[in-house]
Design a protein around this motif. Structure first.
Motif, short mmCIF file in Angstrom:
data_model
loop_
_atom_site.label_atom_id
_atom_site.label_comp_id
_atom_site.label_asym_id
_atom_site.label_seq_id
_atom_site.Cartn_x
_atom_site.Cartn_y
_atom_site.Cartn_z
N LEU A 1 0.84 -1.20 0.00
CA LEU A 1 0.00 0.00 0.00
C LEU A 1 0.87 1.25 0.00
N PRO A 2 0.42 2.33 -0.63
CA PRO A 2 1.15 3.60 -0.59
C PRO A 2 0.71 4.39 0.64
N PRO A 3 1.57 4.58 1.63
CA PRO A 3 1.13 5.18 2.90
C PRO A 3 1.04 6.71 2.91
N HIS A 4 1.60 7.37 1.90
CA HIS A 4 1.76 8.82 1.95
C HIS A 4 0.45 9.57 2.26
N LEU A 5 -0.50 9.48 1.35
CA LEU A 5 -1.73 10.27 1.52
C LEU A 5 -2.55 9.80 2.72
N ILE A 6 -2.50 8.49 3.00
CA ILE A 6 -3.25 7.98 4.16
C ILE A 6 -2.71 8.59 5.44
N LEU A 7 -1.37 8.57 5.61
CA LEU A 7 -0.77 9.11 6.84
C LEU A 7 -0.99 10.61 6.95
N ASN A 8 -0.89 11.31 5.83
CA ASN A 8 -1.16 12.75 5.87
C ASN A 8 -2.58 13.03 6.32
N ASN A 9 -3.51 12.24 5.83
CA ASN A 9 -4.91 12.41 6.21
C ASN A 9 -5.12 12.12 7.69
N VAL A 10 -4.50 11.02 8.17
CA VAL A 10 -4.61 10.62 9.57
C VAL A 10 -4.15 11.74 10.49
N VAL A 11 -2.94 12.24 10.23
CA VAL A 11 -2.37 13.27 11.10
C VAL A 11 -3.12 14.60 10.94
N SER A 12 -3.46 14.95 9.72
CA SER A 12 -4.18 16.20 9.48
C SER A 12 -5.51 16.24 10.21
N ASN A 13 -6.15 15.10 10.34
CA ASN A 13 -7.46 15.08 10.99
C ASN A 13 -7.41 15.49 12.45
N ILE A 14 -6.27 15.34 13.10
CA ILE A 14 -6.16 15.76 14.50
C ILE A 14 -6.19 17.28 14.59
N ILE A 15 -5.36 17.95 13.80
CA ILE A 15 -5.36 19.42 13.83
C ILE A 15 -6.65 19.96 13.23
N CYS A 16 -7.24 19.23 12.26
CA CYS A 16 -8.52 19.66 11.68
C CYS A 16 -9.62 19.63 12.75
N SER A 17 -9.60 18.63 13.61
CA SER A 17 -10.60 18.55 14.67
C SER A 17 -10.50 19.75 15.61
N LEU A 18 -9.26 20.20 15.84
CA LEU A 18 -9.05 21.34 16.73
C LEU A 18 -9.39 22.66 16.06
N VAL A 19 -9.05 22.77 14.79
CA VAL A 19 -9.20 24.05 14.08
C VAL A 19 -10.57 24.17 13.41
N PHE A 20 -10.98 23.12 12.68
CA PHE A 20 -12.23 23.16 11.93
C PHE A 20 -13.41 22.55 12.68
#
Length: 507
Positions: free
Chosen positions: A176-195
């Motif tokens: 599996l290509p982990p790049h976009l999945i991991l970016n999405n995983v980590v981004s969702n934490i700051i997104c929960s706080l900001v958005f």
């Protein structure tokens, strides 16, 4: 009559050559007079007139070029790009002296035309003075209100891991290509706080946004950005990747403005749900105050800054982590054995487990050190003259903290060029802190999201190790080479994530 015209033509041609020669001498003399420095200024390689040292560096590995130059010119040396002077500081001792001892004097960001085009001096990354202090203070206090770096955020991280683990399992051990999945995983934490909400992994708009971040961070550390910052009046009208950067960030701004639009539809100042709600309330509360820096444009830039800073470095670190675990399976097995012994499989990990997982903690720190995620930090500029290692550095000089030189300092690390978790373990196998471990930089511009990043890295990394074993597809060796940019990222790769601690080559 022809001889008369020939004589006039010869005279004009000679006069034109003389004019060109005069202009060349004038330009070279003006360049020399403008850029000459006193003997107490740090030394450096000879600069070419007009362009400076732009050709002195290998742009595919700038951090390594800068480290090598220190062997010739010392730990404090100078470079010139266009008409801008910069001083590169090397070794943990000198980087710390510059950023901590002289912290107040180098706390500003330089005036970079490309960055100004994007942020206009606003936000929490590129701003200075009162604006920077007010925005940074507000960001920290507000994000803490929603659990930033606190124990209350742990369930959000472990819940996000569950979503990600389901995606990984769906591949059934196949690459599996982990790049976009991991970016999405980590981004969702700051997104929960900001958005105030997360984004599904299949969200095409969000995936496109993540790709744009990756592209922009590479261009912003390229020679194209350097040319733009050195010759903005010319480069504004020249096509190239620097124009792409501006388009990318305009798209990101539009994305943020759409989020603001949605927030305003059911915004209740008395019941803020996230950072944006709190910021809108702050704009309202500070309306009419002369010294207030709270406005909608600042909000957009601040959200962009938090969004990028809160996702890119952590997700890149995790991508390196997978590669290192695949490259060193014996280390991966020891991490898994420690987690099995201390936590087992019956519950998710918490930050309280960290103290009882010294080897795992050491491995994670070594991934950060060796991965060298932000090799040159972000540039600073002197707001007053300072002395560094006996050299006089005037006001207005850009400072480049070479974090690479600290993380691989031969005087600080036993085996700096070897991946060695033992760097962070004492003789009894207990975790030990290392002063030279400064992947988040140091001083007054220390990464705003350090506490969040540390929590995310520990919980995500240990959760992956608790549930998966990583290895490369059959016949493929881990490619440890990198793509240089603002962040040092691994080249795109595919990896196998086997559950049940099985070798994924059997699938």
């Amino acid at each position: 009559m022809h001889w008369i015209f020939d004589l006039i033509g010869s005279f004009l041609a000679g006069d034109f050559k003389s004019l060109l020669f005069f202009l060349l001498i004038f330009i070279l003399t003006a360049d020399y007079l403008r850029n000459r420095r006193s003997g107490s200024f740090p030394p450096g390689p000879t600069a070419i007139p007009i362009i400076g040292n732009m050709l002195s560096l290998d742009r595919s590995r700038t951090h390594e070029s800068l480290t090598q130059l220190a062997e010739t010119y010392g730990n404090v040396y100078s470079l010139r790009t266009g008409q801008t002077w910069m001083v590169v500081v090397n070794s943990f001792k000198v980087v710390r002296e510059a950023l901590v001892t002289h912290g107040e004097s180098v706390s500003d960001r330089p005036d970079l035309p490309l960055q100004d085009e994007i942020a206009h001096g606003k936000g929490v990354i590129s701003s200075n003075g009162h604006l920077w202090k007010q925005q940074r203070r507000f960001a920290l206090s507000t994000l803490r209100l929603f659990g930033f770096g606190k124990k209350s955020l742990e369930p959000f991280i472990t819940d996000e891991f569950t979503h990600c683990a389901n995606i990984f399992r769906s591949y059934k051990g196949k690459p599996l290509p982990p790049h976009l999945i991991l970016n999405n995983v980590v981004s969702n934490i700051i997104c929960s706080l900001v958005f105030g909400h997360r984004f599904e992994y299949g969200d095409k708009n969000f995936k496109n946004l993540i790709k744009l971040f990756d592209q922009s961070l590479q261009i912003e550390a390229s020679v194209w950005a350097e040319l733009y910052n050195s010759f903005p009046l010319l480069m504004k009208h020249v096509p190239g990747p620097h124009q792409t950067v501006k388009k990318i960030w305009n798209e990101v701004k539009d994305f943020v403005r759409n989020e603001l639009k949605e927030h305003r539809k059911n915004w209740d100042p008395s019941d803020p749900r996230d950072y944006i709600d709190c910021y809108l309330r702050e704009i309202q509360a500070n309306s009419g105050q002369v010294d207030s820096t709270f406005d909608e444009e600042n909000l957009v830039i601040c959200v962009m800054d938090l969004f990028v800073a809160g996702s890119e470095t952590t997700s890149t670190t995790l991508r390196w982590a997978f590669l290192y675990m695949a490259k060193y399976p014996e280390i991966q097995e020891k991490v898994q054995a420690e987690i099995d012994r201390v936590v087992g499989q019956s519950r998710p990990l918490t930050m309280d487990d960290r103290v009882n997982l010294p080897y795992t903690d050491a491995v994670l720190h070594e991934i950060q050190r060796f991965g060298n995620i932000v090799p040159l930090s972000l540039p600073h500029v002197t707001n007053k003259a300072i002395q560094l290692e006996g050299y006089n550095i005037p006001k207005g000089i850009m400072i480049i903290p070479n974090l690479t030189s600290a993380l691989f300092d031969k005087n600080e690390w036993e085996t700096p060029c070897t991946f060695n978790p033992g760097h962070f373990l004492d003789n009894e196998g207990k975790f030990r802190k290392r002063a030279a471990f400064i992947p988040f930089s140091a001083g007054k511009r220390l990464c705003l999201g350090e506490n969040l990043a540390r929590m995310e890295l520990f919980l995500f990394f240990t959760s992956f190790m608790q549930h998966f074993t990583f290895s490369m597809p059959a016949g493929v060796k881990p490619d440890m080479s990198f793509r240089f940019g603002v962040t040092l990222a691994p080249k795109p790769y595919e990896i196998c994530s086997a559950t049940g601690r099985q070798d994924c080559h059997s699938y």
